[in-house]
Design an enzyme around this catalytic site. Structure first.
Site, PDB file in Angstrom:
ATOM      1  N   CYS A   1      23.275   3.202   4.831  1.00  0.00           N
ATOM      2  CA  CYS A   1      24.357   3.540   5.948  1.00  0.00           C
ATOM      3  C   CYS A   1      24.565   2.214   6.617  1.00  0.00           C
ATOM      4  O   CYS A   1      23.561   1.692   7.119  1.00  0.00           O
ATOM      5  CB  CYS A   1      23.846   4.605   6.675  1.00  0.00           C
TER       6      CYS A   1
ATOM      7  N   CYS B   1      15.201   2.660   1.730  1.00  0.00           N
ATOM      8  CA  CYS B   1      16.189   3.634   1.367  1.00  0.00           C
ATOM      9  C   CYS B   1      17.234   3.273   0.343  1.00  0.00           C
ATOM     10  O   CYS B   1      17.770   2.128   0.469  1.00  0.00           O
ATOM     11  CB  CYS B   1      16.734   4.245   2.706  1.00  0.00           C
TER      12      CYS B   1
ATOM     13  N   CYS C   1      15.746   5.693  16.725  1.00  0.00           N
ATOM     14  CA  CYS C   1      16.482   6.303  15.515  1.00  0.00           C
ATOM     15  C   CYS C   1      17.167   5.130  14.769  1.00  0.00           C
ATOM     16  O   CYS C   1      18.096   4.410  15.444  1.00  0.00           O
ATOM     17  CB  CYS C   1      17.561   7.156  15.665  1.00  0.00           C
TER      18      CYS C   1
ATOM     19  N   GLU D   1       6.951   3.265   8.616  1.00  0.00           N
ATOM     20  CA  GLU D   1       6.573   3.340  10.067  1.00  0.00           C
ATOM     21  C   GLU D   1       6.745   5.129  10.342  1.00  0.00           C
ATOM     22  O   GLU D   1       7.340   5.918   9.746  1.00  0.00           O
ATOM     23  CB  GLU D   1       7.720   2.764  10.803  1.00  0.00           C
TER      24      GLU D   1
ATOM     25  N   CYS E   1       7.832  11.736  14.069  1.00  0.00           N
ATOM     26  CA  CYS E   1       8.833  11.242  13.142  1.00  0.00           C
ATOM     27  C   CYS E   1       8.287  10.884  11.928  1.00  0.00           C
ATOM     28  O   CYS E   1       7.553   9.593  11.955  1.00  0.00           O
ATOM     29  CB  CYS E   1       9.851  10.397  14.208  1.00  0.00           C
TER      30      CYS E   1
ATOM     31  N   CYS F   1      22.431   1.335  10.119  1.00  0.00           N
ATOM     32  CA  CYS F   1      20.953   1.913   9.884  1.00  0.00           C
ATOM     33  C   CYS F   1      20.150   0.714   9.504  1.00  0.00           C
ATOM     34  O   CYS F   1      20.399   0.108   8.296  1.00  0.00           O
ATOM     35  CB  CYS F   1      20.810   3.086   9.220  1.00  0.00           C
TER      36      CYS F   1
HETATM   37  N1  SAH Z   1      17.922   9.572   5.958  1.00  0.00           N
HETATM   38  C1  SAH Z   1      17.893  10.621   6.890  1.00  0.00           C
HETATM   39  C2  SAH Z   1      16.600  10.647   7.827  1.00  0.00           C
HETATM   40  C3  SAH Z   1      16.851   9.619   8.721  1.00  0.00           C
HETATM   41  S1  SAH Z   1      16.899  10.070  10.240  1.00  0.00           S
HETATM   42  C4  SAH Z   1      19.107  10.685   7.455  1.00  0.00           C
HETATM   43  O1  SAH Z   1      19.786   9.832   7.366  1.00  0.00           O
HETATM   44  O2  SAH Z   1      19.408  11.826   8.002  1.00  0.00           O
HETATM   45  C5  SAH Z   1      17.293   9.031  11.196  1.00  0.00           C
HETATM   46  C6  SAH Z   1      18.787   9.491  12.066  1.00  0.00           C
HETATM   47  O3  SAH Z   1      18.860   8.103  12.797  1.00  0.00           O
HETATM   48  C7  SAH Z   1      19.936   9.749  11.278  1.00  0.00           C
HETATM   49  O4  SAH Z   1      20.616  10.505  11.927  1.00  0.00           O
HETATM   50  C8  SAH Z   1      20.663   8.379  11.281  1.00  0.00           C
HETATM   51  O5  SAH Z   1      21.782   8.398  10.797  1.00  0.00           O
HETATM   52  C9  SAH Z   1      20.534   7.961  12.521  1.00  0.00           C
HETATM   53  N2  SAH Z   1      20.462   6.437  12.514  1.00  0.00           N
HETATM   54  C10 SAH Z   1      20.548   5.707  11.763  1.00  0.00           C
HETATM   55  N3  SAH Z   1      20.636   4.217  12.244  1.00  0.00           N
HETATM   56  C11 SAH Z   1      21.000   4.500  13.621  1.00  0.00           C
HETATM   57  C12 SAH Z   1      21.225   3.515  14.884  1.00  0.00           C
HETATM   58  N4  SAH Z   1      21.217   2.306  14.638  1.00  0.00           N
HETATM   59  N5  SAH Z   1      21.448   4.075  16.074  1.00  0.00           N
HETATM   60  C13 SAH Z   1      21.286   5.482  16.261  1.00  0.00           C
HETATM   61  N6  SAH Z   1      21.080   6.324  15.229  1.00  0.00           N
HETATM   62  C14 SAH Z   1      20.721   5.630  13.843  1.00  0.00           C
HETATM   63 FE1  SF4 Z   2      18.972   5.986   4.669  1.00  0.00          FE
HETATM   64 FE2  SF4 Z   2      19.094   5.389   7.034  1.00  0.00          FE
HETATM   65 FE3  SF4 Z   2      21.260   6.243   5.686  1.00  0.00          FE
HETATM   66 FE4  SF4 Z   2      19.265   7.820   6.614  1.00  0.00          FE
HETATM   67  S1  SF4 Z   2      20.614   6.635   7.957  1.00  0.00           S
HETATM   68  S2  SF4 Z   2      20.282   7.773   4.698  1.00  0.00           S
HETATM   69  S3  SF4 Z   2      17.274   6.363   6.400  1.00  0.00           S
HETATM   70  S4  SF4 Z   2      20.274   4.475   5.296  1.00  0.00           S
END
Ligand code: SAH
Ligand code: SF4
Length: 400
Positions: A158, A154, A385, A132, A147, A161
């Site tokens: 996390c 991934c 995000c 996406e 974006c 996420c």
């Molecule tokens: N993998 C990279 C790039 C993804 S950026 C990273 O983690 O930095 C996407 C951003 O949104 C990251 O800061 C991530 O931690 C944040 N994010 C992930 N899940 C989220 C959620 N459910 N609500 C708000 N932010 C979230």
């Molecule tokens: Fe991967 Fe989501 Fe963690 Fe970013 S925030 S490293 S996309 S699992």
């Protein structure tokens, strides 16, 4: 200095930041390599090739290097996808090019536009895998951020996420990364590329889509070099932000070679909690991550490092957390981006209350750091995000 951590099991001593560790990361990356950028009938996609590779492809069909310059202009400045439109190239050569090559785009399988104008594409690549891309228009000016995803799925999982619930299927190739931006531009009629710094609607890139860009460094770096090339799209490195969850050994390389803006997904200020919600922390703990930020070459007061901090109710949003955050980033050219948690189907957390967000933000601001709260955009179409996810799965490895 007070260490607020309760005594716990001993941590791994120091993260391995050697060249050997970088080699190991890159070798793992290669296991998830994208398929060659070629059509079913054997034509090579010219998008995503470096200038040198483009020259080599032309040489293969007996054409001179200067053609690469012409093609580069048509592909990346004009946005042409049809050789027949390339009017500085004679008709017989146009036909020959079309026999051997294509100028590809990912296929927009689904396009959704939010009530707040955010647009999300589900792009399908040649092997059927999907990722996406989201365009977030500025609400006050005629500009916005694209974006971009760097991986299908991934590896990092996390806890907050949505992408993290989808295992890594594969890395995206340079053609697929550049292609997301080019296809987004197609849909807003944003060609030819503006000269210099003139902002357009699609005026910045954030590598904040699906995947961890520093676990697909080579393809991301190649794609960004193409996008920054002065004779093509010519987007300045100041308009590109790469977000990482903290792949420390690759942060140094990224800063030296690409010099793009850095965003760091911090989300917790104590190792115990960060180990749990950003599991990569077990490998590269907070102290190592902050040290890498302190030596990031492209950071300055004009180009601050963004610390992303997702606000999880009752988990990481206390006053003590805010104070510890301020202590961690003291002296750094930094800003903090507070992201109210965006829920997704089955997600285990709640968004912090407005009062908790305001209190947190106030403490960070009082310490002299800008601390904007990121307004959720495109939540109605799961484009905010951390909400991105596709149906793509990795084929089970063959038993043989
Ligand atoms: N993998 C990279 C790039 C993804 S950026 C990273 O983690 O930095 C996407 C951003 O949104 C990251 O800061 C991530 O931690 C944040 N994010 C992930 N899940 C989220 C959620 N459910 N609500 C708000 N932010 C979230
Ligand atoms: Fe991967 Fe989501 Fe963690 Fe970013 S925030 S490293 S996309 S699992």
């Amino acid at each position: 200095m007070n260490d607020l951590r309760p005594p716990g099991p001993p941590r791994a001593p120091v993260a391995d930041l050697t060249e050997a560790e970088r080699t190991r990361i890159l070798a793992k990356t290669a296991r998830f390599a994208p398929p060659p950028a070629r059509t079913a009938d054997g034509r090579t996609d010219l998008v995503g090739l470096s200038r040198e590779e483009l020259v080599a492809e032309l040489d293969r069909i007996g054409e001179k290097p200067f053609r690469a310059k012409q093609l580069w202009h048509w592909i990346y400045h004009q946005g042409a996808t049809d050789f027949a439109r390339m009017s500085t190239i004679a008709k017989p050569l146009q036909a020959k090019l079309a026999e051997h090559f294509v100028v590809g785009r990912p296929e927009p399988a689904v396009v959704q536009t939010s009530t707040d104008e955010t647009r999300k594409w589900l792009f399908r690549f040649r092997d059927g895998q999907e990722a996406e891309t989201v365009y977030i228009p500025d609400r006050h000016e005629d500009r916005g951020a694209v974006c971009i995803s760097s991986q299908v799925g991934c590896t990092l999982a996390c806890r907050f996420c949505h992408t993290g619930t989808q295992s890594l299927v594969r890395n995206l190739g340079a053609a697929e990364i550049v292609g997301q931006f080019m296809a987004a531009r197609d849909s807003y009629g944003e060609w030819p590329s503006p000269k210099g710094e003139t902002p357009r609607l699609l005026s910045t890139i954030v590598l904040m889509g699906m995947g961890e860009p520093l676990y697909n460094y080579e393809n991301v770096a190649k794609a960004m070099s193409i996008i920054m090339d002065n004779e093509g799209i010519a987007l300045s490195r100041r308009r590109i932000t790469l977000s990482t969850s903290g792949v420390v050994p690759m942060m140094d390389r990224c800063g030296e070679e690409l010099g793009v803006n850095l965003a760091v997904s911090l989300h917790a200020v104590r190792d115990e909690l960060r180990d749990e919600i950003v599991p990569l922390n077990r490998k590269y703990p907070i102290a190592e991550l902050m040290a890498a930020c302190r030596r990031y070459p492209a950071a300055s007061n004009a180009r601050r490092i963004t610390f992303e901090y997702v606000m999880l109710k009752g988990i990481n949003d206390s006053e003590a957390d805010a104070k510890e955050l301020v202590r961690l980033i003291a002296g750094l050219p930094a800003k903090v981006n507070l992201i109210p948690f965006n829920p997704w189907p089955g997600s285990p957390y709640e968004t912090s209350t407005q009062a908790a967000i305001d209190r947190f933000s106030r403490i960070v601001m009082d310490a002299g750091f800008s601390s904007p709260v990121r307004t959720p955009r495109g939540r109605d179409i799961l484009a905010a995000c951390g909400q991105l996810k596709t149906e793509s799965r990795r084929e089970r490895a063959s038993q043989s």
